[in-house]
Structure formats: structure tokens, C-alpha cells
Scaffold this active site. Sequence first.
Site, PDB file in Angstrom:
ATOM      1  N   LYS A   1       0.864  -1.178   0.000  1.00 56.22           N
ATOM      2  CA  LYS A   1       0.000   0.000   0.000  1.00 56.22           C
ATOM      3  C   LYS A   1       0.903   1.231   0.000  1.00 56.22           C
ATOM      4  CE  LYS A   1      -3.837   1.752   2.924  1.00 56.22           C
ATOM      5  NZ  LYS A   1      -4.609   1.463   4.156  1.00 56.22           N
TER       6      LYS A   1
ATOM      7  N   SER B   1      -9.530   1.420   3.281  1.00 56.01           N
ATOM      8  CA  SER B   1      -8.697   2.227   2.416  1.00 56.01           C
ATOM      9  C   SER B   1      -7.638   1.451   1.638  1.00 56.01           C
ATOM     10  CB  SER B   1      -7.985   3.290   3.246  1.00 56.01           C
ATOM     11  OG  SER B   1      -7.083   2.679   4.159  1.00 56.01           O
TER      12      SER B   1
ATOM     13  N   SER C   1      -9.612  -1.107   7.297  1.00 58.26           N
ATOM     14  CA  SER C   1      -9.032  -0.813   5.982  1.00 58.26           C
ATOM     15  C   SER C   1      -8.369  -2.000   5.297  1.00 58.26           C
ATOM     16  CB  SER C   1      -8.022   0.326   6.088  1.00 58.26           C
ATOM     17  OG  SER C   1      -8.695   1.561   6.144  1.00 58.26           O
TER      18      SER C   1
END
Lengths: 96, 468
Positions: free
Chosen positions: B74, B149, B173
Site C-alpha cells: 500500500k 482504504s 481498511s
Amino acid sequence: MSTITTDDVRHLAQLSNLQLTDEEIAHLQIDLGNILAYIDQLNALDTSGVEPTYQVTGLENVWRSDEVQTSDATRDVLLALAPEAVGNSVKVPQVL
Amino acid sequence: MSAISDIVNAVNSGASSVRTQVEAALARAKSAQQYHALLALTETRALERADEMDERRARGENLGTLAGVPFVVKDNYLAFGAPTTAAAKILENFNAPIQATVVERLEAEGAICIGKANLDAFAHGGSTENSAYGVTYNAHDRTKVAGGSSGGSAVVTALDVVPFALGSDTGGSIRQPASFNGVYGIKPTYGFTSRYGVVAMASSTDVMGCFAKSAGDVELIMKIIAGRDEKDMTTLPDYFVVQEESDPPLKIGLIRETMTDDVDPEVRSITEEYVERLTKAGHTVEEVSMPLAPLALAMYYIIVPAEVSSNLARYDGVRYGRRAEGVKTLAELYGRSRDEGFMTENKRRIMIGSYVLSSGFFDAYYLQAQKARTLLINQFNELFSQYDLLLTPTAPTPAFGVGDNVDDPVKMYLSDVMTVPASLAGIPALNIPAGVSHGGLPVGVQVIAPMREDAKLLAFAKAMEARS
């Protein structure tokens, strides 16, 4: 208790170091009001006599030896990340 | 089934080279561009590392337990080979001077980072629509969101671009996008994995975890990334000890408050079907009540913005990142750089945080939420005194449509309603893919374990997976 005025939004923006546009302030007034209306439901919960939780795993006083360690993040590497640098300093506009 | 072991075995036996594996992963990433899951490929560095590793193998060296395994991080993980943007303009050209501990540990075992995945800027969001660099689309339907996310990491895992990807989980997330894309995703116990070198969001709940297609692969990665790190003083000693077998029958509580009429009927029926599978496997499942579960989201959206406002104070356009142009004073530099560099959702959270921490409101909001958190943790402890694991749907709906919730922050927050309780309590939780909606969208269940029981949770998931 969570009515938010445009002045409140301006004050929060100042506390948060955000220079918002007028359009943003109008939108945020609505959004922040809705968010506060949602979180206000927590007020109804009786928490008298309850200790707050700031830390969940119970760790305390974690020590390490006080020794200088080397890092790839040298002064030159870090200064190169600054938008403006002069010599060994980061350059900013006038403070006042 | 282990996609990771297949690669490691192929590389170690000489049937394949590291370069072949990395080139293949890069090619898969390029052919998946229409999903916009990746913000950058770290191609040059990945291929250099691959060649270096192939040379080492030719000399007879051991390449590690993840020899030649490509992965994605990420883009809030500091990693070499491409800028670390956190999907925000304020970090658009930020080249990390160090790497995250978790990335270093994986590389030391021979894994190769091939790219950086899209996210909601600064990990604020539940759809990967709040990225300054565009929306990521669901791996199963490009009209739907990826979840967030860590949406990009979930999508590249679901599309088999890489066998595993790293994400971060502050309130769901990892788990929610794992549910939306049909992959496993773990949020470990708070402090099990180092946060050093990852952009901080809310320090009392941030944890690093991963996505994979099988529970066994999640376990393999956890074994490497978990454990004490001198550079993150909140990390715990190495409690993660792989359990070969789960010892059924376990007693599992299905949290009633997460199965109400507010939850999508298909999500409820898939969860009920999973309960039947648990029963067939010999486990006992009972409905339990957790009265504070519905209030956890209100606690979360006080505590987390408070911590966000503090953690994001460092982005000022002075020492690194993007600086606004044409400013005359320092105050203007701060204010304009932050206004231009943050997304709207970042600003909402920073300002809510400023509000709940400000003089006159602190007791009513922040302190009240931290006291409520204690009561929530007490309810978990009571349930875990009678049950080994707890079960909920991972999200109240399958993936929603792109654009459906972008103008309504509270509606967007509600997609975290199932996942935030475990975050506030710091306990481990795993998304297990459980079924598919009539519209062809994956639906997952969330299994929650007591603190430090991450290995037991994964042993359970592996045993269930082996039966299906």
C-alpha cells in the site's frame, strides 16, 4: 449542541492550519454538522466511574539502550527532500 | 493451496528464476491497468534485485523463505523504487529515505516489491475513491468500489497479480476491501506488527497486515512480519507462533447486533450459511449480544480524527512534500500547502479532531469516547470468557457503486460499522471469503479472536478452508 456555524468552521480551520476557500467552508459546515450529529449519540451512554482507555496492550516503560545508531537517512538525504534548502538549512518565507 | 509456496518451490528447484517471476508479475500488473489498483511500479529496482538474487542462487546461496515472491505494498508504506505518496498531493514527490520494517523483513526473506498500491489518501476512507490519483475499481465489477482504504492491495491480490500484498488497518481498511474483493485479509493484534516506516493515521489503532488468497499464505507472511521492532516501541514480543492444527470444536459467538435489518439480506444469508458450515465442521455457534457494538462507530469517529489531527500536523510543506507556490509568509505556506495537499476527507477528519480535542469539548467527546472504549473492551472480555471466537459479517453490504457514497461522509463511515469494534479493542480479526451475492460480488465474514490469539485464528481459518 453540534450546530456548526461558518465562524466555527473558520476557527477549526485556523486551529488545523488549513487555509480553506469560501466554497470549502460552505461544504464543510454541512459535513462537519452531520458528522457531529452522528457522534453525539455517544453522549447518551453512562460512563460515570469508568476509566478511559488510552492504551490497549498494557505495555509500559519500554526501554532501549541510549546509543547513537547509523541510518540511511543522512543529513544530505533529508535536506534533499525539502522543497527549498540552503546549505544545511531548510528555507522558509518570512515568519512574521 | 499456496500461491506463495508454488513460487518458492519453483525458484528453489531451479524450474524458474526470480527474474521470470518478477517479469511475470510486472506483466500481470500492466494487463490489470484498467482497475487502477497501482500508483507506481517499482520495476527497475525489482528487476535489479531479481538478477542479484538469481546470481546468489547460482552461487548456491539460500534466498530465504520467500525466495522470488513478488508482492505489492500500500502506498503509505515507505519503500524504495517509487515515491511514497499516501495517495495525497502533499507527498506527490516524496522519495522515502528509509524502508518500513515490515518491507525490510520481507525483503530479507527474498520477497520482491513490484509496486505501490492505491488507497484513500492517508488511509482515510472506505472505498479508495478519496485518492488524489484516481479511483480503484473492484476486481469483480468495475462499476463497484474496491473498498478501502487498502483497496489497491486487495484488488491486486484478487486479480492474482501478486500472491500477497500489504495493507494497513485502522478501523477496517484491510478487512472491508478483503470482503469486497473476495480475499483473506488480517488485522493483527495491536502491536504485533511494526508500524515503523508507515505513514501514521491513528496511532492507538493502526496495525499492519496483509492480503492473500489463502489462510495459509496469510499465516506464512504473518510469521515473517510479526514481532518486536526496536524502532516501534509499541510492538509486542514475538507471540506469533504458528499452530499446526486448530483444536475443534470451538465455541463461536455470532454477534446479534451485526445481523439486524440494517444489514443487506444477502450478506446476512451468506453469514448464516457460513454458520452452517461451522456447525458441520463440529464447532458450536450461538447468538450472543454485544450491546455497545452499534455505538463503536461513534467512538471511533471521535478517537480516530483526534489522533489524525495530531499525526497529520507534520505535513506542513516545510521539510518534505509539496509546498504551495507564491506564498509570502510562513503561516500562508502552512495553510495553503495543507489546503492544496490534502483531500476533502483528510480535512474533515483533521477538523473534527481539532473540534473534539478543543478546550470546552474535550471531556464531552474525546474523554467520553475513551471511557466508552473501556466499556466496549469489557464487553469483548466478557464474551471471550465464554467463547473462543466471535463472528460478524465483515461489511454491512457487498461492494457499493462507484460514486454512491462520496458526498455523504456519514454513509461512507457506516461501511466500517462491523470492523471498528475490534480496532478499538486492539484484538485480531480476519476476513474470510464466504460467498458471492446474486450480483456476482464477494461477501466475507469477519472472525474476531482474543488479544494475541492471531495464530489460533489463522489455524481455525486454515482448518475451515481445508474442508471447503
